[in-house]
Design a protein around this motif. Sequence first.
Motif, PDB file in Angstrom:
ATOM      1  N   ARG A 130      78.299  91.102 113.641  1.00 57.09           N
ATOM      2  CA  ARG A 130      77.194  90.286 113.130  1.00 57.09           C
ATOM      3  C   ARG A 130      77.638  89.439 111.943  1.00 57.09           C
ATOM      4  NH1 ARG A 130      72.068  91.409 109.950  1.00 57.09           N
ATOM      5  NH2 ARG A 130      73.263  93.076 109.002  1.00 57.09           N
ATOM      6  N   TRP A 131      78.345  90.037 110.968  1.00 54.14           N
ATOM      7  CA  TRP A 131      78.769  89.278 109.787  1.00 54.14           C
ATOM      8  C   TRP A 131      79.814  88.225 110.146  1.00 54.14           C
ATOM      9  CZ3 TRP A 131      75.758  88.977 105.928  1.00 54.14           C
ATOM     10  CH2 TRP A 131      74.984  90.055 105.520  1.00 54.14           C
ATOM     11  N   GLU A 132      80.723  88.550 111.063  1.00 56.44           N
ATOM     12  CA  GLU A 132      81.723  87.549 111.460  1.00 56.44           C
ATOM     13  C   GLU A 132      81.065  86.385 112.193  1.00 56.44           C
ATOM     14  OE1 GLU A 132      84.748  89.691 113.629  1.00 56.44           O
ATOM     15  OE2 GLU A 132      85.787  90.260 111.781  1.00 56.44           O
ATOM     16  N   THR A 133      80.078  86.683 113.026  1.00 61.00           N
ATOM     17  CA  THR A 133      79.364  85.617 113.740  1.00 61.00           C
ATOM     18  C   THR A 133      78.631  84.713 112.760  1.00 61.00           C
ATOM     19  OG1 THR A 133      79.081  87.068 115.651  1.00 61.00           O
ATOM     20  CG2 THR A 133      77.634  85.160 115.508  1.00 61.00           C
ATOM     21  N   ARG A 134      78.000  85.322 111.775  1.00 61.21           N
ATOM     22  CA  ARG A 134      77.319  84.513 110.757  1.00 61.21           C
ATOM     23  C   ARG A 134      78.311  83.625 110.000  1.00 61.21           C
ATOM     24  NH1 ARG A 134      73.190  88.939 108.100  1.00 61.21           N
ATOM     25  NH2 ARG A 134      71.662  88.906 109.777  1.00 61.21           N
ATOM     26  N   ALA A 135      79.466  84.197 109.656  1.00 59.59           N
ATOM     27  CA  ALA A 135      80.469  83.417 108.923  1.00 59.59           C
ATOM     28  C   ALA A 135      80.933  82.217 109.739  1.00 59.59           C
ATOM     29  CB  ALA A 135      81.670  84.299 108.568  1.00 59.59           C
ATOM     30  N   ILE A 136      81.086  82.411 111.033  1.00 61.76           N
ATOM     31  CA  ILE A 136      81.528  81.317 111.903  1.00 61.76           C
ATOM     32  C   ILE A 136      80.452  80.244 112.026  1.00 61.76           C
ATOM     33  CG2 ILE A 136      82.091  80.743 114.311  1.00 61.76           C
ATOM     34  CD1 ILE A 136      83.387  83.563 114.477  1.00 61.76           C
ATOM     35  N   GLU A 137      79.196  80.671 112.145  1.00 56.69           N
ATOM     36  CA  GLU A 137      78.108  79.741 112.408  1.00 56.69           C
ATOM     37  C   GLU A 137      77.647  78.952 111.189  1.00 56.69           C
ATOM     38  OE1 GLU A 137      75.164  82.235 114.187  1.00 56.69           O
ATOM     39  OE2 GLU A 137      76.150  82.185 116.149  1.00 56.69           O
ATOM     40  N   LEU A 138      77.941  79.430 109.979  1.00 54.04           N
ATOM     41  CA  LEU A 138      77.496  78.698 108.790  1.00 54.04           C
ATOM     42  C   LEU A 138      78.281  77.395 108.640  1.00 54.04           C
ATOM     43  CD1 LEU A 138      77.062  81.566 106.194  1.00 54.04           C
ATOM     44  CD2 LEU A 138      75.274  80.095 107.109  1.00 54.04           C
ATOM     45  N   PRO A 139      77.601  76.315 108.265  1.00 55.32           N
ATOM     46  CA  PRO A 139      78.307  75.030 108.088  1.00 55.32           C
ATOM     47  C   PRO A 139      79.178  75.066 106.834  1.00 55.32           C
ATOM     48  CG  PRO A 139      76.013  74.814 107.470  1.00 55.32           C
ATOM     49  CD  PRO A 139      76.158  76.185 108.040  1.00 55.32           C
ATOM     50  N   GLU A 140      80.071  74.121 106.744  1.00 51.08           N
ATOM     51  CA  GLU A 140      80.997  74.031 105.609  1.00 51.08           C
ATOM     52  C   GLU A 140      80.229  73.853 104.295  1.00 51.08           C
ATOM     53  OE1 GLU A 140      84.457  74.481 103.760  1.00 51.08           O
ATOM     54  OE2 GLU A 140      84.210  74.669 105.932  1.00 51.08           O
ATOM     55  N   SER A 141      79.050  73.237 104.360  1.00 46.49           N
ATOM     56  CA  SER A 141      78.256  73.039 103.148  1.00 46.49           C
ATOM     57  C   SER A 141      77.786  74.372 102.555  1.00 46.49           C
ATOM     58  CB  SER A 141      77.050  72.140 103.441  1.00 46.49           C
ATOM     59  OG  SER A 141      76.214  72.758 104.399  1.00 46.49           O
ATOM     60  N   ARG A 142      77.810  75.432 103.337  1.00 47.68           N
ATOM     61  CA  ARG A 142      77.427  76.768 102.852  1.00 47.68           C
ATOM     62  C   ARG A 142      78.634  77.697 102.840  1.00 47.68           C
ATOM     63  NH1 ARG A 142      72.285  78.895 105.833  1.00 47.68           N
ATOM     64  NH2 ARG A 142      72.558  80.481 104.226  1.00 47.68           N
ATOM     65  N   ARG A 143      79.738  77.193 102.378  1.00 47.07           N
ATOM     66  CA  ARG A 143      81.010  77.925 102.378  1.00 47.07           C
ATOM     67  C   ARG A 143      80.925  79.222 101.561  1.00 47.07           C
ATOM     68  NH1 ARG A 143      86.114  77.249 103.743  1.00 47.07           N
ATOM     69  NH2 ARG A 143      87.799  78.077 102.449  1.00 47.07           N
ATOM     70  N   ALA A 144      80.233  79.204 100.438  1.00 45.78           N
ATOM     71  CA  ALA A 144      80.125  80.414  99.608  1.00 45.78           C
ATOM     72  C   ALA A 144      79.426  81.531 100.378  1.00 45.78           C
ATOM     73  CB  ALA A 144      79.378  80.100  98.322  1.00 45.78           C
ATOM     74  N   ASP A 145      78.380  81.173 101.109  1.00 44.29           N
ATOM     75  CA  ASP A 145      77.689  82.181 101.916  1.00 44.29           C
ATOM     76  C   ASP A 145      78.581  82.679 103.052  1.00 44.29           C
ATOM     77  OD1 ASP A 145      75.467  82.005 100.324  1.00 44.29           O
ATOM     78  OD2 ASP A 145      74.381  80.624 101.661  1.00 44.29           O
ATOM     79  N   ALA A 146      79.337  81.774 103.647  1.00 43.43           N
ATOM     80  CA  ALA A 146      80.253  82.161 104.723  1.00 43.43           C
ATOM     81  C   ALA A 146      81.317  83.120 104.200  1.00 43.43           C
ATOM     82  CB  ALA A 146      80.902  80.927 105.342  1.00 43.43           C
ATOM     83  N   LEU A 147      81.822  82.840 102.996  1.00 47.17           N
ATOM     84  CA  LEU A 147      82.821  83.739 102.402  1.00 47.17           C
ATOM     85  C   LEU A 147      82.204  85.111 102.089  1.00 47.17           C
ATOM     86  CD1 LEU A 147      84.722  81.279 100.041  1.00 47.17           C
ATOM     87  CD2 LEU A 147      85.587  82.353 102.133  1.00 47.17           C
ATOM     88  N   GLU A 148      80.950  85.121 101.656  1.00 47.90           N
ATOM     89  CA  GLU A 148      80.284  86.402 101.412  1.00 47.90           C
ATOM     90  C   GLU A 148      80.092  87.162 102.722  1.00 47.90           C
ATOM     91  OE1 GLU A 148      78.862  89.572  99.462  1.00 47.90           O
ATOM     92  OE2 GLU A 148      79.763  87.811  98.529  1.00 47.90           O
TER      93      GLU A 148
END
Length: 194
Positions: A32-50
């Motif tokens: 679930r967390w890896e899928t979220r990281a992949i799906e987040l746009p580059e503009s939300r990079r901090a959230d993707a890294l979290e």
Amino acid sequence: AAARIRAEEQRNARCRDRVSLELGQAHAEITRWETRAIELPESRRADALECVARAEYETARAEQLSASLARYQEQATLLGDAVREAEGRLTELRSRRTELSVRARQAQLASLGRSSTACEQADARVACGVFARWEESVMADEYRSGAFVPVVEGQGVDDFSRGFESQERADARAERLAALRAQAPRSSGTEDDR
């Protein structure tokens, strides 16, 4: 002793079931967390890294749970051996009691018929005493009942409040995010559409 060991076996089985369930949940959380990281746009990079950080935590938790499950399975094997040993001793005790009670009964009947000698009467007393001493020694023989030791799982970490520990961790997460995105199949939409 056999009853104590069986109770420990039941506790072990409950713990194995619980750890197996938690392990399955940890694997689902990783995905679930890896899928979220992949799906987040580059503009939300901090959230993707979290999200990558959360996936790392769940991966570490899954490794701990796997190690705990392996230890519980080893303990289950030890407990099974201990139960078989205790049941074998119990069967032997019953057999010996039957054998000695038959001898004692024969000696008692012989003494009632007054055809017994002093030697036969002494044998009857000895037979009863032998069984009593043997039974005491079996009861005093402690089985390994501490084979079940609850396994301590990993400690939890607080949710979203803890920041990144160091720049190295942040760099590692960024690399992991890039690797996840590189592995993900490309969709028809752009990142900004999501």
